[in-house]
Motif scaffolding. Structure first.
Motif, PDB file in Angstrom:
ATOM      1  N   UNK A  17       0.987  -1.321  -0.002  1.00 52.19           N
ATOM      2  CA  UNK A  17       0.183  -0.005   0.037  1.00 52.19           C
ATOM      3  C   UNK A  17       0.788   1.341  -0.127  1.00 52.19           C
ATOM      4  N   UNK A  18       2.228   1.128   0.167  1.00 53.66           N
ATOM      5  CA  UNK A  18       3.199   2.458  -0.048  1.00 53.66           C
ATOM      6  C   UNK A  18       3.203   2.896  -1.421  1.00 53.66           C
ATOM      7  N   UNK A  19       3.634   4.145  -1.443  1.00 51.84           N
ATOM      8  CA  UNK A  19       4.039   4.809  -2.502  1.00 51.84           C
ATOM      9  C   UNK A  19       5.383   4.591  -3.021  1.00 51.84           C
ATOM     10  N   UNK A  20       6.371   4.284  -1.881  1.00 49.53           N
ATOM     11  CA  UNK A  20       7.494   4.068  -2.382  1.00 49.53           C
ATOM     12  C   UNK A  20       8.432   3.459  -0.972  1.00 49.53           C
ATOM     13  N   UNK A  21       9.571   2.639  -1.256  1.00 46.37           N
ATOM     14  CA  UNK A  21      10.262   2.089  -0.384  1.00 46.37           C
ATOM     15  C   UNK A  21      11.642   2.985   0.085  1.00 46.37           C
ATOM     16  N   UNK A  22      11.863   3.418   1.309  1.00 46.81           N
ATOM     17  CA  UNK A  22      12.977   4.046   1.560  1.00 46.81           C
ATOM     18  C   UNK A  22      14.021   2.973   2.294  1.00 46.81           C
ATOM     19  N   UNK A  23      15.259   2.764   1.845  1.00 50.98           N
ATOM     20  CA  UNK A  23      15.884   1.560   2.470  1.00 50.98           C
ATOM     21  C   UNK A  23      17.274   1.936   3.034  1.00 50.98           C
ATOM     22  N   UNK A  24      17.445   1.741   4.466  1.00 45.91           N
ATOM     23  CA  UNK A  24      18.480   2.455   4.965  1.00 45.91           C
ATOM     24  C   UNK A  24      19.716   1.471   4.845  1.00 45.91           C
ATOM     25  N   UNK A  25      20.718   1.671   3.987  1.00 46.30           N
ATOM     26  CA  UNK A  25      21.699   0.928   3.735  1.00 46.30           C
ATOM     27  C   UNK A  25      22.653   0.604   4.613  1.00 46.30           C
ATOM     28  N   UNK A  26      22.964  -0.266   5.421  1.00 41.67           N
ATOM     29  CA  UNK A  26      24.081  -0.539   6.206  1.00 41.67           C
ATOM     30  C   UNK A  26      24.667  -2.106   5.990  1.00 41.67           C
ATOM     31  N   UNK A  27      25.916  -2.416   6.558  1.00 47.46           N
ATOM     32  CA  UNK A  27      26.211  -3.890   6.667  1.00 47.46           C
ATOM     33  C   UNK A  27      25.195  -4.785   7.152  1.00 47.46           C
ATOM     34  N   UNK A  28      24.571  -4.269   8.120  1.00 46.19           N
ATOM     35  CA  UNK A  28      23.617  -5.415   8.969  1.00 46.19           C
ATOM     36  C   UNK A  28      22.279  -5.418   7.943  1.00 46.19           C
ATOM     37  N   UNK A  29      22.055  -4.479   7.438  1.00 52.10           N
ATOM     38  CA  UNK A  29      20.908  -4.528   6.516  1.00 52.10           C
ATOM     39  C   UNK A  29      20.995  -5.370   5.531  1.00 52.10           C
ATOM     40  N   UNK A  30      22.098  -5.203   4.747  1.00 52.16           N
ATOM     41  CA  UNK A  30      22.311  -6.088   3.733  1.00 52.16           C
ATOM     42  C   UNK A  30      22.462  -7.622   3.992  1.00 52.16           C
ATOM     43  N   UNK A  31      22.691  -8.116   4.904  1.00 55.71           N
ATOM     44  CA  UNK A  31      22.858  -9.461   5.430  1.00 55.71           C
ATOM     45  C   UNK A  31      21.541  -9.814   5.738  1.00 55.71           C
ATOM     46  N   UNK A  32      20.596  -9.003   5.882  1.00 52.35           N
ATOM     47  CA  UNK A  32      19.182  -9.339   6.449  1.00 52.35           C
ATOM     48  C   UNK A  32      18.307 -10.031   5.524  1.00 52.35           C
ATOM     49  N   UNK A  33      17.973 -11.239   5.540  1.00 52.86           N
ATOM     50  CA  UNK A  33      16.959 -11.987   4.440  1.00 52.86           C
ATOM     51  C   UNK A  33      15.542 -11.265   4.465  1.00 52.86           C
ATOM     52  N   UNK A  34      15.209 -11.056   5.690  1.00 49.24           N
ATOM     53  CA  UNK A  34      13.951 -10.346   5.988  1.00 49.24           C
ATOM     54  C   UNK A  34      13.865  -8.971   4.992  1.00 49.24           C
ATOM     55  N   UNK A  35      14.861  -8.126   5.267  1.00 47.48           N
ATOM     56  CA  UNK A  35      14.921  -6.729   4.689  1.00 47.48           C
ATOM     57  C   UNK A  35      15.035  -7.228   3.046  1.00 47.48           C
ATOM     58  N   UNK A  36      15.726  -8.176   2.518  1.00 45.80           N
ATOM     59  CA  UNK A  36      15.874  -8.638   1.168  1.00 45.80           C
ATOM     60  C   UNK A  36      14.406  -8.716   0.911  1.00 45.80           C
ATOM     61  N   UNK A  37      13.814  -9.752   1.680  1.00 45.99           N
ATOM     62  CA  UNK A  37      12.285 -10.018   1.146  1.00 45.99           C
ATOM     63  C   UNK A  37      11.550  -8.984   0.795  1.00 45.99           C
ATOM     64  N   UNK A  38      11.354  -7.868   1.746  1.00 44.93           N
ATOM     65  CA  UNK A  38      10.857  -6.662   1.693  1.00 44.93           C
ATOM     66  C   UNK A  38      11.258  -5.876   0.680  1.00 44.93           C
ATOM     67  N   UNK A  39      12.374  -5.700   0.197  1.00 46.47           N
ATOM     68  CA  UNK A  39      12.835  -4.950  -1.027  1.00 46.47           C
ATOM     69  C   UNK A  39      12.216  -5.845  -2.306  1.00 46.47           C
ATOM     70  N   UNK A  40      12.184  -7.170  -2.229  1.00 46.90           N
ATOM     71  CA  UNK A  40      11.862  -8.024  -3.445  1.00 46.90           C
ATOM     72  C   UNK A  40      10.530  -7.659  -3.710  1.00 46.90           C
ATOM     73  N   UNK A  41       9.776  -7.744  -2.562  1.00 42.66           N
ATOM     74  CA  UNK A  41       8.151  -7.650  -2.774  1.00 42.66           C
ATOM     75  C   UNK A  41       8.032  -6.351  -3.277  1.00 42.66           C
ATOM     76  N   UNK A  42       8.675  -4.964  -2.945  1.00 41.97           N
ATOM     77  CA  UNK A  42       8.370  -3.678  -3.518  1.00 41.97           C
ATOM     78  C   UNK A  42       8.739  -3.669  -4.732  1.00 41.97           C
ATOM     79  N   UNK A  43       9.885  -4.328  -5.164  1.00 44.78           N
ATOM     80  CA  UNK A  43      10.361  -4.242  -6.581  1.00 44.78           C
ATOM     81  C   UNK A  43       9.473  -5.303  -7.505  1.00 44.78           C
ATOM     82  N   UNK A  44       8.983  -6.215  -6.834  1.00 46.54           N
ATOM     83  CA  UNK A  44       7.794  -6.951  -7.784  1.00 46.54           C
ATOM     84  C   UNK A  44       6.622  -6.325  -7.985  1.00 46.54           C
TER      85      UNK A  44
END
Length: 85
Positions: free
Chosen positions: A44-71
């Motif tokens: 339902x969002x208009x866009x996704x802001x992703x705070x890019x850090x080393x911890x975030x890049x390693x998170x499968x949960x965040x990768x799934x959220x980004x993939x959902x937004x991208x899809x």
């Protein structure tokens, strides 16, 4: 939708406060809710802001959220945290 790793909570809070002060609504993951609830917010969002850090890049949960937004063709805006070590 503000996407970030829990280790980046302080910067997420600061960013959310800045966005709100400029009249921009910002949703983010709700701790204690199920994955379906957060997925609905992304859909339902208009866009996704992703705070890019080393911890975030390693998170499968965040990768799934980004993939959902991208899809679902949501614009994705990576924000680099220069203070990340």
């Amino acid at each position: 939708y503000l996407c970030y790793d829990t280790h980046d909570q302080a910067i997420a809070d600061k960013l959310e406060k800045t966005l709100k002060s400029r009249g921009l609504a910002c949703q983010h993951p709700v701790v204690g809710t199920n994955r379906h609830h957060n997925s609905k917010m992304i859909l339902n969002c208009r866009g996704l802001l992703f705070i890019l850090t080393a911890k975030a890049v390693g998170s499968s949960k965040l990768r799934d959220q980004i993939a959902l937004a991208e899809n679902h063709n949501k614009p994705i805006f990576p924000l680099l945290n220069k203070e990340d070590k």
